[in-house]
Design an enzyme around this catalytic site. Sequence first.
Site, PDB file in Angstrom:
ATOM      1  N   ASP A  48      52.728 -38.927 -68.124  1.00  0.00           N
ATOM      2  CA  ASP A  48      51.957 -39.263 -69.317  1.00  0.00           C
ATOM      3  C   ASP A  48      51.982 -38.078 -70.286  1.00  0.00           C
ATOM      4  O   ASP A  48      52.099 -36.919 -69.872  1.00  0.00           O
ATOM      5  CB  ASP A  48      50.506 -39.575 -68.952  1.00  0.00           C
ATOM      6  CG  ASP A  48      50.380 -40.828 -68.098  1.00  0.00           C
ATOM      7  OD1 ASP A  48      51.296 -41.658 -68.135  1.00  0.00           O
ATOM      8  OD2 ASP A  48      49.356 -40.953 -67.392  1.00  0.00           O
ATOM      9  N   ARG A  49      51.846 -38.379 -71.552  1.00  0.00           N
ATOM     10  CA  ARG A  49      51.918 -37.339 -72.587  1.00  0.00           C
ATOM     11  C   ARG A  49      50.947 -36.183 -72.314  1.00  0.00           C
ATOM     12  O   ARG A  49      51.284 -35.014 -72.482  1.00  0.00           O
ATOM     13  CB  ARG A  49      51.617 -37.959 -73.946  1.00  0.00           C
ATOM     14  CG  ARG A  49      51.620 -36.969 -75.103  1.00  0.00           C
ATOM     15  CD  ARG A  49      51.330 -37.678 -76.410  1.00  0.00           C
ATOM     16  NE  ARG A  49      51.340 -36.745 -77.528  1.00  0.00           N
ATOM     17  CZ  ARG A  49      51.106 -37.095 -78.790  1.00  0.00           C
ATOM     18  NH1 ARG A  49      50.873 -38.356 -79.083  1.00  0.00           N
ATOM     19  NH2 ARG A  49      51.135 -36.185 -79.741  1.00  0.00           N
TER      20      ARG A  49
END
Length: 317
Positions: free
Chosen positions: A146-147
């Site tokens: 995930d970012r």
Amino acid sequence: MTNTPSQASSVQMLEVSPEFAGQRIDNFLRNQLKGVPKTLIYRILRKGEVRVNKGRIKPEYKLQAGDLVRVPPLRLAERDEPAPLAQGLLERLEAAIVYEDKALIVLNKPAGIAVHGGSGLSYGVIEALRQLRPDAKELELVHRLDRDTSGLLMVAKKRSMLRHLHQELRGDGVDKRYMALVRGRWETGKKQVSAPLLKNTLRSGERMVEVTDEGKEALTLFRVLRRFGDFATLVEARPVTGRTHQIRVHARHAGHAIAGDIKYGDEDFSREIRELGGKRLFLHAYGLKVPLPDGGELNLEAPVDEVWSQTLGKLVE
């Protein structure tokens, strides 16, 4: 792969060689048509203008060795290279590389950087690495983070390594370990969370995952690393399955939301952590064991960043 080169205004015929077998047609075209905007690639796929063996296909079609791909004329400027990324970002990612050989790059991805462009982002780790390693023509993400999650991220430089690692990820060959700072006192006896997960996409395009019997089987193993009274616990999380947002949703399901998680977290807990300087998601992929094609094993650990370490230093055990 045999490529019949042409000007941007002419038809291209691309023959798929064995090393590209199994790759999705959209990813194949993004890799082969350098400088062509992703939106244009998906447009010609959606309109049925790309043909495989003279027939229409969907963007998720997986190529087979020997397939003949017809690409329609693309009206582009002769040089349509992606805009160069900021030198500071490139230097930051270069410094984040913890392992590299002729077939694989592993980096300690900083929190806040997406693994690829899209959803309003013009770049991500993979686009930056393609500028840092212009001679590596087959760079592909092996998996995703995930970012806002930091930590170890694998990028294959060769299709053979990509296939090998995907096979290991489907089995139990790859051991990935995460650290997470969660709310409350995680009891020592709570060693696993087994709860099926279902992924939904909202109208805004945002992905949300929920625990439901209609979801796919998901299992995460947890281990207490350090306690901060009854306020917070540092845990190790080892995902046995690889579902989207799995650790974050399983932690919340267990009653211990991860600090800084704006989707699945506890806002009061996250605010208290932010007030200590912890302005990030406290999920970090710190450990990785990977079997290599030659029979060896890659065993890596990645340190947390200063925001993480300084924030935990302010908590009382």
